[in-house]
Scaffold this motif. Structure first.
Motif, PDB file in Angstrom:
ATOM      1  N   GLY A  78       0.915  -1.118   0.008  1.00 14.35           N
ATOM      2  CA  GLY A  78       0.075   0.166  -0.079  1.00 14.35           C
ATOM      3  C   GLY A  78       0.845   1.226   0.045  1.00 14.35           C
ATOM      4  O   GLY A  78       0.316   2.568   0.109  1.00 14.35           O
ATOM      5  N   TYR A  79       2.171   1.094  -0.040  1.00  9.76           N
ATOM      6  CA  TYR A  79       2.874   2.319  -0.066  1.00  9.76           C
ATOM      7  C   TYR A  79       2.970   2.905  -1.446  1.00  9.76           C
ATOM      8  O   TYR A  79       2.738   2.338  -2.348  1.00  9.76           O
ATOM      9  CB  TYR A  79       4.415   2.051   0.186  1.00  9.76           C
ATOM     10  CG  TYR A  79       5.501   3.117   0.167  1.00  9.76           C
ATOM     11  CD1 TYR A  79       5.713   3.849   1.355  1.00  9.76           C
ATOM     12  CD2 TYR A  79       5.838   3.535  -0.969  1.00  9.76           C
ATOM     13  CE1 TYR A  79       6.630   5.130   1.410  1.00  9.76           C
ATOM     14  CE2 TYR A  79       6.840   4.637  -1.237  1.00  9.76           C
ATOM     15  CZ  TYR A  79       7.095   5.244   0.197  1.00  9.76           C
ATOM     16  OH  TYR A  79       7.841   6.542  -0.070  1.00  9.76           O
ATOM     17  N   LYS A  80       2.760   4.332  -1.510  1.00  9.98           N
ATOM     18  CA  LYS A  80       2.702   5.121  -2.636  1.00  9.98           C
ATOM     19  C   LYS A  80       3.718   6.114  -2.655  1.00  9.98           C
ATOM     20  O   LYS A  80       4.253   6.770  -1.910  1.00  9.98           O
ATOM     21  CB  LYS A  80       1.320   5.536  -2.651  1.00  9.98           C
ATOM     22  CG  LYS A  80       0.945   6.708  -3.851  1.00  9.98           C
ATOM     23  CD  LYS A  80      -0.338   7.136  -3.738  1.00  9.98           C
ATOM     24  CE  LYS A  80      -0.869   7.965  -4.942  1.00  9.98           C
ATOM     25  NZ  LYS A  80      -2.103   8.763  -4.972  1.00  9.98           N
ATOM     26  N   GLU A  81       4.322   6.360  -3.873  1.00  5.78           N
ATOM     27  CA  GLU A  81       5.425   7.253  -3.976  1.00  5.78           C
ATOM     28  C   GLU A  81       4.991   8.676  -3.744  1.00  5.78           C
ATOM     29  O   GLU A  81       3.722   9.061  -4.037  1.00  5.78           O
ATOM     30  CB  GLU A  81       6.006   7.112  -5.402  1.00  5.78           C
ATOM     31  CG  GLU A  81       5.199   7.552  -6.523  1.00  5.78           C
ATOM     32  CD  GLU A  81       6.094   7.304  -7.918  1.00  5.78           C
ATOM     33  OE1 GLU A  81       5.653   8.209  -8.618  1.00  5.78           O
ATOM     34  OE2 GLU A  81       6.701   6.386  -8.174  1.00  5.78           O
ATOM     35  N   VAL A  86       2.257   4.276  -9.125  1.00 13.52           N
ATOM     36  CA  VAL A  86       2.868   4.911  -8.044  1.00 13.52           C
ATOM     37  C   VAL A  86       2.615   3.663  -6.842  1.00 13.52           C
ATOM     38  O   VAL A  86       3.170   4.375  -5.720  1.00 13.52           O
ATOM     39  CB  VAL A  86       2.127   6.071  -7.502  1.00 13.52           C
ATOM     40  CG1 VAL A  86       2.380   7.314  -8.768  1.00 13.52           C
ATOM     41  CG2 VAL A  86       0.596   5.764  -7.407  1.00 13.52           C
ATOM     42  N   TRP A  87       2.274   2.769  -7.042  1.00 14.73           N
ATOM     43  CA  TRP A  87       1.771   1.871  -5.813  1.00 14.73           C
ATOM     44  C   TRP A  87       2.993   0.469  -5.480  1.00 14.73           C
ATOM     45  O   TRP A  87       3.448   0.096  -6.363  1.00 14.73           O
ATOM     46  CB  TRP A  87       0.459   0.989  -6.028  1.00 14.73           C
ATOM     47  CG  TRP A  87      -0.505   2.182  -5.968  1.00 14.73           C
ATOM     48  CD1 TRP A  87      -1.235   2.902  -6.944  1.00 14.73           C
ATOM     49  CD2 TRP A  87      -1.134   2.794  -4.690  1.00 14.73           C
ATOM     50  NE1 TRP A  87      -1.997   3.697  -6.564  1.00 14.73           N
ATOM     51  CE2 TRP A  87      -2.249   3.798  -5.217  1.00 14.73           C
ATOM     52  CE3 TRP A  87      -0.917   2.750  -3.486  1.00 14.73           C
ATOM     53  CZ2 TRP A  87      -2.772   4.394  -4.566  1.00 14.73           C
ATOM     54  CZ3 TRP A  87      -1.981   3.506  -2.754  1.00 14.73           C
ATOM     55  CH2 TRP A  87      -2.667   4.232  -3.208  1.00 14.73           C
ATOM     56  N   LEU A  88       2.953   0.154  -4.359  1.00 18.95           N
ATOM     57  CA  LEU A  88       3.492  -1.099  -3.980  1.00 18.95           C
ATOM     58  C   LEU A  88       2.332  -1.987  -3.598  1.00 18.95           C
ATOM     59  O   LEU A  88       1.814  -1.651  -2.538  1.00 18.95           O
ATOM     60  CB  LEU A  88       4.402  -0.754  -2.623  1.00 18.95           C
ATOM     61  CG  LEU A  88       5.255  -2.066  -2.392  1.00 18.95           C
ATOM     62  CD1 LEU A  88       6.455  -1.597  -1.599  1.00 18.95           C
ATOM     63  CD2 LEU A  88       4.647  -3.274  -1.675  1.00 18.95           C
ATOM     64  N   LYS A  89       2.356  -3.040  -4.347  1.00 17.42           N
ATOM     65  CA  LYS A  89       1.074  -3.809  -4.139  1.00 17.42           C
ATOM     66  C   LYS A  89       0.916  -5.425  -4.686  1.00 17.42           C
ATOM     67  O   LYS A  89       2.011  -5.577  -5.410  1.00 17.42           O
ATOM     68  CB  LYS A  89      -0.375  -3.055  -4.837  1.00 17.42           C
ATOM     69  CG  LYS A  89       0.004  -3.126  -6.347  1.00 17.42           C
ATOM     70  CD  LYS A  89      -1.159  -2.156  -6.876  1.00 17.42           C
ATOM     71  CE  LYS A  89      -2.495  -2.533  -6.680  1.00 17.42           C
ATOM     72  NZ  LYS A  89      -3.529  -1.726  -7.766  1.00 17.42           N
ATOM     73  N   THR A  97      10.637   8.323  -3.190  1.00 11.60           N
ATOM     74  CA  THR A  97       9.979   7.218  -2.395  1.00 11.60           C
ATOM     75  C   THR A  97      11.446   6.822  -1.249  1.00 11.60           C
ATOM     76  O   THR A  97      12.569   7.397  -1.517  1.00 11.60           O
ATOM     77  CB  THR A  97       9.893   6.035  -3.045  1.00 11.60           C
ATOM     78  OG1 THR A  97      11.472   5.547  -3.670  1.00 11.60           O
ATOM     79  CG2 THR A  97       9.091   6.050  -4.369  1.00 11.60           C
ATOM     80  N   ASP A 110       1.122  -0.001 -11.419  1.00 16.50           N
ATOM     81  CA  ASP A 110       0.006   1.064 -11.432  1.00 16.50           C
ATOM     82  C   ASP A 110       0.305   2.366 -11.327  1.00 16.50           C
ATOM     83  O   ASP A 110      -0.175   3.163 -10.693  1.00 16.50           O
ATOM     84  CB  ASP A 110      -1.248   0.720 -10.755  1.00 16.50           C
ATOM     85  CG  ASP A 110      -1.784  -0.894 -10.912  1.00 16.50           C
ATOM     86  OD1 ASP A 110      -1.494  -1.326 -12.200  1.00 16.50           O
ATOM     87  OD2 ASP A 110      -2.303  -1.428 -10.111  1.00 16.50           O
ATOM     88  N   ALA A 134       6.728  -3.365  -6.639  1.00 13.99           N
ATOM     89  CA  ALA A 134       6.709  -2.001  -6.250  1.00 13.99           C
ATOM     90  C   ALA A 134       6.449  -1.385  -7.612  1.00 13.99           C
ATOM     91  O   ALA A 134       7.111  -1.562  -8.540  1.00 13.99           O
ATOM     92  CB  ALA A 134       7.725  -1.719  -5.552  1.00 13.99           C
ATOM     93  N   ASN A 135       6.212  -0.059  -7.443  1.00 10.65           N
ATOM     94  CA  ASN A 135       6.406   0.592  -8.727  1.00 10.65           C
ATOM     95  C   ASN A 135       5.163   0.285  -9.704  1.00 10.65           C
ATOM     96  O   ASN A 135       5.641   0.106 -10.921  1.00 10.65           O
ATOM     97  CB  ASN A 135       7.788   1.050  -9.258  1.00 10.65           C
ATOM     98  CG  ASN A 135       7.769   2.171 -10.256  1.00 10.65           C
ATOM     99  OD1 ASN A 135       6.622   3.115 -10.222  1.00 10.65           O
ATOM    100  ND2 ASN A 135       8.551   2.156 -11.336  1.00 10.65           N
TER     101      ASN A 135
END
Length: 278
Positions: A9-12, A122-125, A18, A120, A117-118
């Motif tokens: 769920g982390y977002k740049e 900007v996401w980590l998912k 980041t 879609d 990571a990175n």
């Protein structure tokens, strides 16, 4: 793996910044990585936090990371949980075309479930992927095994050689008997004696070896043999021996008859001899 799950769920941030890029830039002393694509830098950060960086690798450039696994002998085409999956969105199967990396969390038939990571934007998912875009998989567990084996080999020591025991200093000359120099001398002497013995036995039958530069001697001229004396026959007396005796002592001596003038006349072998004397 657990460290990666905690970051889901982390977002740049603004300007593509980041914390993973910042950590990597500080590590390599290069600020350009603070806002660079961060899929591989996230994996380097998570491995470092988990204490397994030596088995996962520390990279920001995905083709170099794939090449590192190949060099470590930890590259495969079969997915497994915990492996790093390398993608080429153009469908190439060459590691030089890799442009994205993730972590395999689970394998479900021909589908793989990953943490990336990175994605879609900007996401980590989590993502579910087909394998048609997969170039290959890097196996940290194989790297770990190889490193451990290399460490074991580097610490292996050969068996200690036994230190030769010092022989007591003896004053007797007999102490030298049985030493390697003496045994070698005895063997050489025996060989020389045997060679002399055999050379004497065969010396009379050997021909001298002619040297390469020695001229070949001319063959000796044979002396013509003297003509053999004609065998004497008791039945043919000659004028030089008028009274020669017969060969056998059993036959009585017979006086030779002078040959008539005009040449000797050959008598028949079995013609009876005249035993009358003049």
């Amino acid at each position: 793996m657990n460290q990666a799950r905690r970051e889901l769920g982390y977002k740049e941030k603004k300007g593509q910044f980041t914390k993973f890029g910042q950590w990597y830039a500080d590590r390599v002393q290069d600020p350009q990585y603070r806002d660079a694509p961060w899929c591989d830098m996230f994996i380097a950060w998570a491995a470092d936090k988990a204490g397994i960086a030596d088995y996962v690798g520390q990279f920001a450039w995905t083709p170099s990371h794939a090449a590192w696994f190949i060099q470590q002998g930890a590259w495969t085409r079969q997915p497994e949980p915990g492996a790093l999956v390398f993608f080429d969105w153009r469908g190439s199967k060459n590691y030089k075309g890799v442009d994205h990396v993730g972590i395999v969390e689970r394998v479900d038939g021909k589908k793989i479930h990953t943490i990336e990571a990175n994605v879609d934007g900007v996401w980590l998912k989590r993502k579910t992927r087909d394998t048609d875009k997969v170039v290959g998989y890097g196996l940290p567990r194989v790297v770990k095994t190889n490193v451990e084996l290399a460490g074991i080999r580097s610490t292996e020591q050969p068996f200690a050689r036994a230190t030769p025991r010092a022989e007591p200093q003896g004053s007797s000359p007999l102490d030298l008997i049985g030493t390697p120099p003496v045994l070698l001398g005895v063997m050489v002497l025996a060989t020389v004696l045997l060679s002399l013995r055999f050379s004497r036995r065969r010396g009379t039958h050997r021909r001298p070896v002619q040297q390469w530069n020695e001229p070949t001697p001319a063959p000796a001229q044979e002396t013509p043999a003297e003509p053999a004396e004609p065998a004497w026959s008791p039945w043919e007396p000659t004028a030089a021996e008028p009274t020669r005796l017969a060969r056998s002592s059993r036959e009585p001596a017979v006086e030779a008859v002078p040959a008539p003038r005009g040449g000797p006349t050959r008598r028949r072998p079995y013609e009876p001899r005249s035993r009358t004397r003049a």
